[in-house]
Design a protein around this motif. Structure first.
Motif, PDB file in Angstrom:
ATOM      1  N   GLU A 120       0.867  -1.183   0.000  1.00 36.16           N
ATOM      2  CA  GLU A 120       0.000   0.000   0.000  1.00 36.16           C
ATOM      3  C   GLU A 120       0.903   1.233   0.000  1.00 36.16           C
ATOM      4  N   THR A 121       0.815   2.012  -1.073  1.00 31.98           N
ATOM      5  CA  THR A 121       1.753   3.106  -1.308  1.00 31.98           C
ATOM      6  C   THR A 121       1.146   4.445  -0.920  1.00 31.98           C
ATOM      7  N   VAL A 122       1.890   5.233  -0.166  1.00 32.38           N
ATOM      8  CA  VAL A 122       1.468   6.599   0.135  1.00 32.38           C
ATOM      9  C   VAL A 122       1.699   7.450  -1.111  1.00 32.38           C
ATOM     10  N   VAL A 123       0.616   8.055  -1.626  1.00 27.77           N
ATOM     11  CA  VAL A 123       0.713   8.851  -2.854  1.00 27.77           C
ATOM     12  C   VAL A 123       0.507  10.339  -2.608  1.00 27.77           C
ATOM     13  N   ASN A 124       0.114  10.690  -1.386  1.00 26.57           N
ATOM     14  CA  ASN A 124      -0.023  12.103  -1.050  1.00 26.57           C
ATOM     15  C   ASN A 124      -0.073  12.256   0.462  1.00 26.57           C
ATOM     16  N   LEU A 125       0.325  13.423   0.929  1.00 27.65           N
ATOM     17  CA  LEU A 125       0.223  13.761   2.342  1.00 27.65           C
ATOM     18  C   LEU A 125      -0.970  14.674   2.544  1.00 27.65           C
ATOM     19  N   LEU A 126      -1.649  14.532   3.650  1.00 29.38           N
ATOM     20  CA  LEU A 126      -2.782  15.381   3.985  1.00 29.38           C
ATOM     21  C   LEU A 126      -2.271  16.514   4.866  1.00 29.38           C
ATOM     22  N   VAL A 127      -2.431  17.731   4.387  1.00 30.78           N
ATOM     23  CA  VAL A 127      -1.916  18.898   5.103  1.00 30.78           C
ATOM     24  C   VAL A 127      -3.015  19.946   5.190  1.00 30.78           C
ATOM     25  N   ASP A 128      -3.201  20.498   6.387  1.00 33.45           N
ATOM     26  CA  ASP A 128      -4.191  21.542   6.605  1.00 33.45           C
ATOM     27  C   ASP A 128      -3.561  22.585   7.518  1.00 33.45           C
ATOM     28  N   SER A 129      -3.651  23.854   7.143  1.00 35.47           N
ATOM     29  CA  SER A 129      -3.051  24.929   7.931  1.00 35.47           C
ATOM     30  C   SER A 129      -1.577  24.661   8.205  1.00 35.47           C
ATOM     31  N   GLU A 130      -0.883  24.168   7.195  1.00 31.36           N
ATOM     32  CA  GLU A 130       0.556  23.895   7.245  1.00 31.36           C
ATOM     33  C   GLU A 130       0.930  22.827   8.264  1.00 31.36           C
ATOM     34  N   ARG A 131      -0.010  21.983   8.610  1.00 32.82           N
ATOM     35  CA  ARG A 131       0.296  20.848   9.469  1.00 32.82           C
ATOM     36  C   ARG A 131      -0.087  19.563   8.744  1.00 32.82           C
ATOM     37  N   CYS A 132       0.800  18.560   8.820  1.00 37.66           N
ATOM     38  CA  CYS A 132       0.498  17.257   8.230  1.00 37.66           C
ATOM     39  C   CYS A 132      -0.338  16.451   9.205  1.00 37.66           C
ATOM     40  N   TYR A 133      -1.448  15.895   8.725  1.00 37.40           N
ATOM     41  CA  TYR A 133      -2.327  15.154   9.628  1.00 37.40           C
ATOM     42  C   TYR A 133      -2.674  13.759   9.105  1.00 37.40           C
ATOM     43  N   ARG A 185       6.149  18.383  -2.235  1.00 36.09           N
ATOM     44  CA  ARG A 185       4.839  18.789  -2.760  1.00 36.09           C
ATOM     45  C   ARG A 185       4.031  19.580  -1.734  1.00 36.09           C
ATOM     46  N   VAL A 186       4.206  19.284  -0.434  1.00 30.59           N
ATOM     47  CA  VAL A 186       3.428  19.976   0.597  1.00 30.59           C
ATOM     48  C   VAL A 186       4.230  21.082   1.281  1.00 30.59           C
ATOM     49  N   GLY A 187       5.441  21.379   0.762  1.00 34.48           N
ATOM     50  CA  GLY A 187       6.179  22.519   1.269  1.00 34.48           C
ATOM     51  C   GLY A 187       7.372  22.224   2.144  1.00 34.48           C
ATOM     52  N   ALA A 188       7.722  20.944   2.349  1.00 40.50           N
ATOM     53  CA  ALA A 188       8.900  20.621   3.148  1.00 40.50           C
ATOM     54  C   ALA A 188      10.172  20.996   2.389  1.00 40.50           C
ATOM     55  N   THR A 189      11.210  21.321   3.127  1.00 35.65           N
ATOM     56  CA  THR A 189      12.486  21.698   2.523  1.00 35.65           C
ATOM     57  C   THR A 189      13.316  20.451   2.215  1.00 35.65           C
TER      58      THR A 189
END
Length: 543
Positions: A152-165, A214-218
């Motif tokens: 089962e492959t992670v294809v996206n991260l869920l991020v809201d208000s700059e926090r990964c949840y 993709r979600v803003g990590a450096t």
């Protein structure tokens, strides 16, 4: 879509992933995701061993200095101090918990020698089966509170208000799910699968780097890919790793003309740092000669190296000839998701540990057998940090919703994975230059629309295409970093800038994706490369 809440989601199945999960599982509900099987990872393939200053004649300070020298002083010295100073006690801890390393006839730990170490300090298990033995021991230690979900492959991260949840996944049956968690940890390995010759498991393609970006990590230090000098060559393919420990036991490199190719090149001869050995082999191959590892001086080769013996046998290599054909291959990625010593990234709730992370411990070139020690030390640091950290999630995030695509699925035409790997090997491999990197970047940019539109098209694509798009994006970021670093340092070698440049000392190239980023970075001592949202994209500046 199903929504399941966990305390911690760990992505990956290697040593860093399982150590982190095991440490946390005593107090938290942990779910581990792996895109393939739980034994399909780089840790399971690791032959060399674990470096640690445990001998009475050794010291953490000597190990520290060896690490800095190999890393060309690009290392984060605080991270190196943590690794070398805390490593021996943590090694002893896993030994006390039942992990058995090889011993000499007197019952003392048998310590091996590897490249760029000043003394014998490498612990082995089962000869050249160290990774396999450690992983089997780790699986036996896992608590019932750890759930491992395979394929089962992670294809996206869920991020809201700059926090990964949480994470969004896609399994081999084509089912898409979302899982929520207070903390998400990437422990997915490096990016060797971007290259045609690699020691890495086939599943290691650098996908987590693109997910985090993709979600803003450096991301940082992406130009530093270490190539292992000795992959077993069969025809035009690299079929497996020949551990540096073989050279540590007396093997040496020679060409088909009978010349010892490392003699006189470096004070350590065949045990010189990997980047130097790889370039010497590359030059031999480039001039049309073949390169072999001569094992005539290695005593009890078959007993000492059973994995390599089996690999040679299965590919028709006759050990009686004492010559093993070799070629360099992508081995270890020093760059990755920027973290501090606790595994924290620039995104709240998102952490990284092991090869996918970059806390600066390896600098520009990893010292042999420091990677498994890194997993041991920094997995525990991360786990301790999370166990001492109170949850800041006191709210329910908004549901993840797909965006409608303006691109039609049938219009997405991607290159073959093998074409990408060959181009990366040719232009962003062991020896690089401006013209080749520009040629590679130009080709990669023809696919930029796809990675910039993934939010829109992801739900209509099969896993293979999603992964390939991420691979193209990470390759673009690596090539951009390699183009911008106009010097040669460690594993990064520019034919047009073949020397160390003091102006580049401790300078780091960073990539971060933000909508309204200023082209002038506020990051001290860093060369900052913004993505296409930054006007001109090209702007890089010292601060």
């Amino acid at each position: 879509m199903s929504h399941t809440q966990y305390d911690v989601i760990v992505v990956g199945s290697g040593m860093s992933a399982l150590l982190t999960a095991n440490y946390l599982s005593k107090h938290m509900n942990v779910m581990v995701f792996t895109k393939s099987g739980k034994h399909e990872n780089n840790s399971f393939l690791a032959q060399g061993g674990v470096a640690g200053a445990i001998a009475k004649t050794d010291s953490w300070n000597q190990h520290y200095m060896d690490t800095l020298i190999a890393g060309c002083d690009h290392n984060n010295k605080y991270s190196v101090q943590l690794l070398t100073k805390q490593g021996p006690a943590m090694l002893q801890e896993i030994i006390d918990n039942g992990m058995k390393f090889d011993e000499d006839p007197s019952g003392n730990l048998s310590l091996g020698m590897e490249g760029a170490h000043s003394m014998r300090r490498i612990l082995h298990a089962g000869g050249d089966q160290t990774g396999k033995k450690i992983m089997k021991w780790l699986h036996s230690q896992l608590k019932e509170s750890v759930t491992i979900l395979e394929h089962e492959t992670v294809v996206n991260l869920l991020v809201d208000s700059e926090r990964c949840y949480g994470v969004k996944t896609l399994n081999t049956l084509g089912q898409r799910r979302t899982y929520r968690a207070t903390h998400v940890v990437f422990a997915t390995g490096g990016a060797g699968g971007l290259y045609s010759y690699t020691s890495n498991n086939n599943s290691v393609t650098g996908m987590a780097l693109a997910l985090a970006y993709r979600v803003g990590a450096t991301l940082t230090d992406l130009e530093f890919m270490q190539f292992h000098p000795t992959m077993l060559r069969v025809g035009d393919k690299a079929v497996g790793l020949i551990s540096e420990a073989v050279r540590g036991e007396g093997a040496y490199l020679m060409n088909n003309e009978g010349k010892s190719i490392m003699s006189g090149v470096h004070p350590l001869n065949d045990l010189a740092p990997r980047d130097i050995v790889s370039r010497v082999i590359f030059n031999e191959l480039d001039q049309g000669r073949e390169v072999f590892l001569n094992i005539e001086h290695v005593r009890n080769f078959e007993a000492r190296f059973p994995t390599i013996t089996q690999m040679c046998s299965s590919h028709g290599i006759n050990l009686a000839n004492k010559l093993l054909p070799v070629v360099p291959g992508a081995h270890f990625f020093m760059g990755g998701i920027e973290t501090n010593e606790n595994g924290e990234t620039s995104i709240e709730g998102l952490y990284a540990v092991g090869e996918v992370a970059c806390n600066g411990v390896h600098g520009a070139n990893r010292l042999a057998s420091n990677s498994l020690l890194e997993a041991i030390v920094f997995s525990k640091k991360l786990a301790e940090h999370l166990l001492n950290k109170e949850s800041t999630i006191q709210w329910m995030p908004t549901d993840y919703r797909e965006k409608l695509s303006s691109l039609k699925r049938e219009t997405i035409i991607l290159p073959a994975k093998e074409e990408l790997q060959k181009k990366m090997m040719k232009y962003a491999g062991i020896v690089r230059n401006k013209n080749g990197l520009l040629k590679l970047i130009s080709w990669l940019k023809t696919y930029q629309t796809y990675w910039e539109s993934l939010d829109e098209i992801e739900s209509s694509l099969p896993l293979e295409k999603i992964e390939l798009i991420y691979m193209l994006q990470v390759s673009y970021l690596i090539a951009s970093s390699a183009l911008n670093r106009e010097e040669s340092r460690g594993a990064h070698f520019r034919l047009d800038f073949p020397y160390l440049n003091e102006n580049w000392k401790q300078k780091r190239i960073m990539h971060q994706k933000k909508q309204n980023i200023s082209c002038k970075s506020v990051l001290t001592n860093a060369l900052f490369v913004a993505d296409a949202k930054c006007k001109g994209e090209k702007t890089v500046e010292y601060i």
